[in-house]
Design a protein around this motif. Structure first.
Motif, PDB file in Angstrom:
ATOM      1  N   THR A 249       7.538  -0.502   4.114  1.00 38.49           N
ATOM      2  CA  THR A 249       6.970   0.720   4.683  1.00 38.49           C
ATOM      3  C   THR A 249       7.083   0.708   6.207  1.00 38.49           C
ATOM      4  O   THR A 249       7.378   1.742   6.817  1.00 38.49           O
TER       5      THR A 249
ATOM      6  N   ASP B 145       4.256   5.465  -4.409  1.00 40.58           N
ATOM      7  CA  ASP B 145       4.330   6.320  -3.216  1.00 40.58           C
ATOM      8  C   ASP B 145       5.574   5.997  -2.401  1.00 40.58           C
ATOM      9  O   ASP B 145       6.262   6.907  -1.914  1.00 40.58           O
TER      10      ASP B 145
ATOM     11  N   GLY C 125      -1.734   1.972   1.239  1.00 39.27           N
ATOM     12  CA  GLY C 125      -2.012   1.329  -0.038  1.00 39.27           C
ATOM     13  C   GLY C 125      -1.565  -0.118  -0.068  1.00 39.27           C
ATOM     14  O   GLY C 125      -2.263  -0.981  -0.611  1.00 39.27           O
TER      15      GLY C 125
ATOM     16  N   ARG D 232       1.262   7.005   2.959  1.00 35.34           N
ATOM     17  CA  ARG D 232       0.344   6.644   1.864  1.00 35.34           C
ATOM     18  C   ARG D 232       0.673   5.253   1.328  1.00 35.34           C
ATOM     19  O   ARG D 232      -0.226   4.449   1.053  1.00 35.34           O
ATOM     20  N   ALA D 233       1.961   4.981   1.164  1.00 33.08           N
ATOM     21  CA  ALA D 233       2.374   3.681   0.641  1.00 33.08           C
ATOM     22  C   ALA D 233       1.967   2.562   1.594  1.00 33.08           C
ATOM     23  O   ALA D 233       1.533   1.486   1.157  1.00 33.08           O
TER      24      ALA D 233
ATOM     25  N   PRO E 228       0.800   2.203  -4.605  1.00 35.08           N
ATOM     26  CA  PRO E 228       1.539   2.165  -3.341  1.00 35.08           C
ATOM     27  C   PRO E 228       3.051   2.051  -3.538  1.00 35.08           C
ATOM     28  O   PRO E 228       3.828   2.659  -2.788  1.00 35.08           O
TER      29      PRO E 228
END
Length: 262
Positions: free
Chosen positions: A175, A135, A162, A158-159, A132
């Motif tokens: 994020t 990403d 994750g 995606r991060a 993560p």
């Protein structure tokens, strides 16, 4: 400075005295002291050496200085790693340092950043807790170096997933912030406010003090008055208290709504 996210090792939730002490120092901007606590174990243990590197890179991002110390720590960590996961994590740190150097105008290392993050992607196993973070950093590179918003959005998404799966709350605060910033750019202020508020909430809960002022200024930029002024004033107070982030201190001097980066 937009895009100087520093989410790296650590979630803020510690379970042993050394890690508790490192977190307390790091979260207050005492990076040299935090790195010193890791010195003994970092001499022989790859995980500690990588953590020490991440701490010193974070110092660069918040102060705009300390690049040589971070590079030295990174090389020492690279000499210790043995497994693919460790090699991938080291490559991820190299990519992040090269990205930060490019972003701050220290030296253009964009090609090195791309290469290192690509190497990390090839080395890290699918279920690695470092995935993560990788990403997220690929999202930063896409957004601020390649100027590829679609690629950045996909990487941040995606991060975020994750970080949630691995329980990395600190990364999740980053994020949330970057996804919110992209929502703001798209004109979706309601989603931007939601994301910035979540980022602020997590940082306050974790006690990540150095990240609270950037989160406050981000939220202020999408809030109405008088709340926006209150948030900026609180951010200014924290920056004066802690002395970082250096780039935010400059932005807050005239009390303008600052575009936050953390």
């Amino acid at each position: 400075m937009s895009g100087s996210g520093s989410a790296g090792s650590g979630t803020g939730r510690r379970s042993d005295p050394l890690q508790d002490a490192v977190w307390r120092l790091r979260s207050r901007g005492c990076w040299s002291d935090a790195a010193a606590l890791l010195d003994p174990s970092a001499a022989t243990e790859p995980a500690a050496a990588l953590q020490r590197t991440a701490v010193l890179i974070e110092a660069c991002l918040f102060t705009g200085s300390g690049w040589a110390a971070a590079e030295t720590a990174l090389r020492a960590a690279e000499a210790l790693v043995r497994t693919d996961d460790e090699r991938g994590a080291a490559a991820c740190e190299r990519g992040h340092l090269a990205y930060a150097s490019t972003l701050f105008g220290v030296r253009d290392r964009a090609d090195e950043a791309r290469s290192a993050l690509g190497r990390a992607a090839a080395l890290l196993p699918p279920g690695s807790a470092h995935r993560p973070v990788l990403d997220f950093r690929r999202g930063l590179l896409a957004q601020h170096v390649a100027h590829d918003p679609a690629g950045a959005q996909a990487a941040f998404t995606r991060a975020h997933a994750g970080a949630t799966a691995h329980g990395n709350d600190l990364l999740r605060s980053f994020t949330w912030r970057h996804l919110a910033a992209m929502a703001e750019e798209d004109g979706d202020l309601a989603e931007a406010r939601r994301g910035f508020a979540e980022s602020l909430r997590i940082r306050e809960e974790l006690g990540y003090l150095i990240g609270v002022a950037p989160a406050l200024t981000a939220l202020a930029a999408v809030e109405s008055e008088p709340e926006a002024t209150r948030l900026r004033a609180e951010a200014h107070r924290l920056v004066r208290l802690l002395g970082v982030p250096a780039w935010l201190a400059d932005q807050l001097k005239p009390a303008d709504p600052a575009e936050q980066a953390g």
